[in-house]
Design a protein around this motif. Structure first.
Motif, PDB file in Angstrom:
ATOM      1  N   ARG A 233       8.399  -2.463   1.146  1.00 32.20           N
ATOM      2  CA  ARG A 233       7.005  -1.982   0.626  1.00 32.20           C
ATOM      3  C   ARG A 233       5.961  -2.481   1.696  1.00 32.20           C
ATOM      4  O   ARG A 233       6.219  -2.949   2.728  1.00 32.20           O
TER       5      ARG A 233
ATOM      6  N   ASN B 229      -1.513  -3.811   1.465  1.00 27.69           N
ATOM      7  CA  ASN B 229      -2.662  -3.377   1.523  1.00 27.69           C
ATOM      8  C   ASN B 229      -3.671  -4.507   1.559  1.00 27.69           C
ATOM      9  O   ASN B 229      -3.994  -5.278   0.644  1.00 27.69           O
TER      10      ASN B 229
ATOM     11  N   ILE C 118      -2.573   4.778   1.541  1.00 33.84           N
ATOM     12  CA  ILE C 118      -2.487   3.728   0.124  1.00 33.84           C
ATOM     13  C   ILE C 118      -1.769   4.505  -0.965  1.00 33.84           C
ATOM     14  O   ILE C 118      -0.877   4.009  -1.610  1.00 33.84           O
ATOM     15  N   ALA C 119      -2.163   5.858  -1.114  1.00 36.13           N
ATOM     16  CA  ALA C 119      -1.795   6.378  -2.169  1.00 36.13           C
ATOM     17  C   ALA C 119      -0.313   6.813  -1.929  1.00 36.13           C
ATOM     18  O   ALA C 119       0.436   7.051  -3.016  1.00 36.13           O
TER      19      ALA C 119
ATOM     20  N   TYR D 139       1.827   5.330  -0.796  1.00 36.19           N
ATOM     21  CA  TYR D 139       2.965   4.201  -0.993  1.00 36.19           C
ATOM     22  C   TYR D 139       2.846   3.898  -2.558  1.00 36.19           C
ATOM     23  O   TYR D 139       3.830   3.578  -2.950  1.00 36.19           O
ATOM     24  N   SER D 140       1.591   3.883  -3.029  1.00 35.48           N
ATOM     25  CA  SER D 140       1.611   3.406  -4.373  1.00 35.48           C
ATOM     26  C   SER D 140       2.048   4.531  -5.225  1.00 35.48           C
ATOM     27  O   SER D 140       2.883   4.049  -6.532  1.00 35.48           O
ATOM     28  N   ASP D 141       1.986   5.769  -4.912  1.00 33.66           N
ATOM     29  CA  ASP D 141       2.807   6.737  -5.784  1.00 33.66           C
ATOM     30  C   ASP D 141       4.389   6.660  -5.506  1.00 33.66           C
ATOM     31  O   ASP D 141       4.942   7.032  -6.655  1.00 33.66           O
TER      32      ASP D 141
ATOM     33  N   ASP E 298       5.548   3.587  -5.806  1.00 33.30           N
ATOM     34  CA  ASP E 298       5.880   2.359  -6.085  1.00 33.30           C
ATOM     35  C   ASP E 298       6.301   1.533  -4.775  1.00 33.30           C
ATOM     36  O   ASP E 298       7.368   0.491  -5.240  1.00 33.30           O
ATOM     37  N   ARG E 299       5.673   1.620  -3.841  1.00 27.97           N
ATOM     38  CA  ARG E 299       5.888   0.794  -2.809  1.00 27.97           C
ATOM     39  C   ARG E 299       4.813   0.040  -1.917  1.00 27.97           C
ATOM     40  O   ARG E 299       4.674   0.033  -1.008  1.00 27.97           O
ATOM     41  N   LEU E 300       3.823  -0.120  -2.868  1.00 27.33           N
ATOM     42  CA  LEU E 300       2.575  -0.919  -2.492  1.00 27.33           C
ATOM     43  C   LEU E 300       2.300  -2.307  -3.149  1.00 27.33           C
ATOM     44  O   LEU E 300       2.254  -2.365  -4.357  1.00 27.33           O
ATOM     45  N   LEU E 301       1.864  -3.289  -2.404  1.00 25.30           N
ATOM     46  CA  LEU E 301       1.388  -4.467  -2.922  1.00 25.30           C
ATOM     47  C   LEU E 301      -0.111  -4.486  -2.242  1.00 25.30           C
ATOM     48  O   LEU E 301      -0.368  -4.074  -1.344  1.00 25.30           O
ATOM     49  N   SER E 302      -0.810  -5.144  -2.890  1.00 25.71           N
ATOM     50  CA  SER E 302      -2.432  -5.432  -2.569  1.00 25.71           C
ATOM     51  C   SER E 302      -2.711  -6.732  -2.630  1.00 25.71           C
ATOM     52  O   SER E 302      -2.216  -7.684  -3.367  1.00 25.71           O
TER      53      SER E 302
END
Ligand code: AMP
Length: 184
Positions: free
Chosen positions: A110, A113, A153-154, A156-158, A160-164
């Motif tokens: 992951r 951000n 950012i998009a 990784y979030s697309d 499912d690999r993003l944490l904020s």
């Protein structure tokens, strides 16, 4: 095995936090900005090629950066894990990184951000006093961030690999939030 990718605008505190996480998890802190600054200082060919872009607040071209990252991740200390800071800076770098990590069997799961409002990043950068931290270059770096880096950012979030994590807090509070995000 800890392999972390820290995302966030210039001045979000990525460098400070990456350093702390590197110490905590005993892994190298790999900052493409630091690698480039050291090349500029040593006046290597790569440094000479990169300097103008850095002074203007533009991204250094991918063909320079990608080789540099490939070489750095191939060093022995990177086998223990790493925290990447300042890379990827655009979607093609993110795609390159995914392919490279697959090739060298170093999947990263992951990315994190660091969310910090514009006012905070500008005042933090002005306090830092780096040579590329004058007002005009800061403005350009923020534009480049919005146009070229924010789409990662998009990316990784697309997948499912993003944490904020809210980065607009005291340094230690942000580190604590990062630690709990990492183990979640
Ligand atoms: P930083 O220390 O991450 O703020 O980076 C300082 C400068 O180095 C940036 O404004 C860019 O000119 C350059 N740079 C650092 N990382 C990258 C990257 N991944 N891709 C392109 N340019 C970069």
């Amino acid at each position: 095995m800890t392999r972390l990718i820290l995302l966030g605008p210039p001045g979000s505190g990525k460098g400070t936090q990456a350093q702390k996480l590197a110490e905590l998890y005993q892994i190298p802190h790999i900052s493409t900005g630091d690698l480039l600054r050291s090349a500029v200082e040593k006046k290597t060919k790569l440094g000479e090629q990169a300097r103008g872009y850095m002074d203007r607040g533009e991204l250094v071209p991918d063909e320079i950066i990608l080789d540099m990252v490939r070489d750095r991740l191939a060093e022995p200390d990177a086998k223990a894990g790493w925290v990447l800071d300042g890379f990827p800076r655009n979607v093609s770098q993110a795609e390159f990184l995914d392919k490279l990590l697959q090739e060298i069997s170093q999947e990263s799961d992951r990315s994190i951000n660091l969310e910090v409002p514009d006012d905070t990043v500008v005042s933090r950068m002005l306090e830092r006093g780096r040579t590329d931290d004058n007002e005009e270059t800061i403005r350009r770096r923020l534009e480049v961030y919005r146009q070229q880096t924010a789409p990662t950012i998009a990316y990784y979030s697309d997948r499912d690999r993003l944490l904020s994590v809210d980065g607009d807090r005291d340094i230690d509070e942000v580190t604590a939030a990062l630690k709990s995000a990492i183990i979640s």
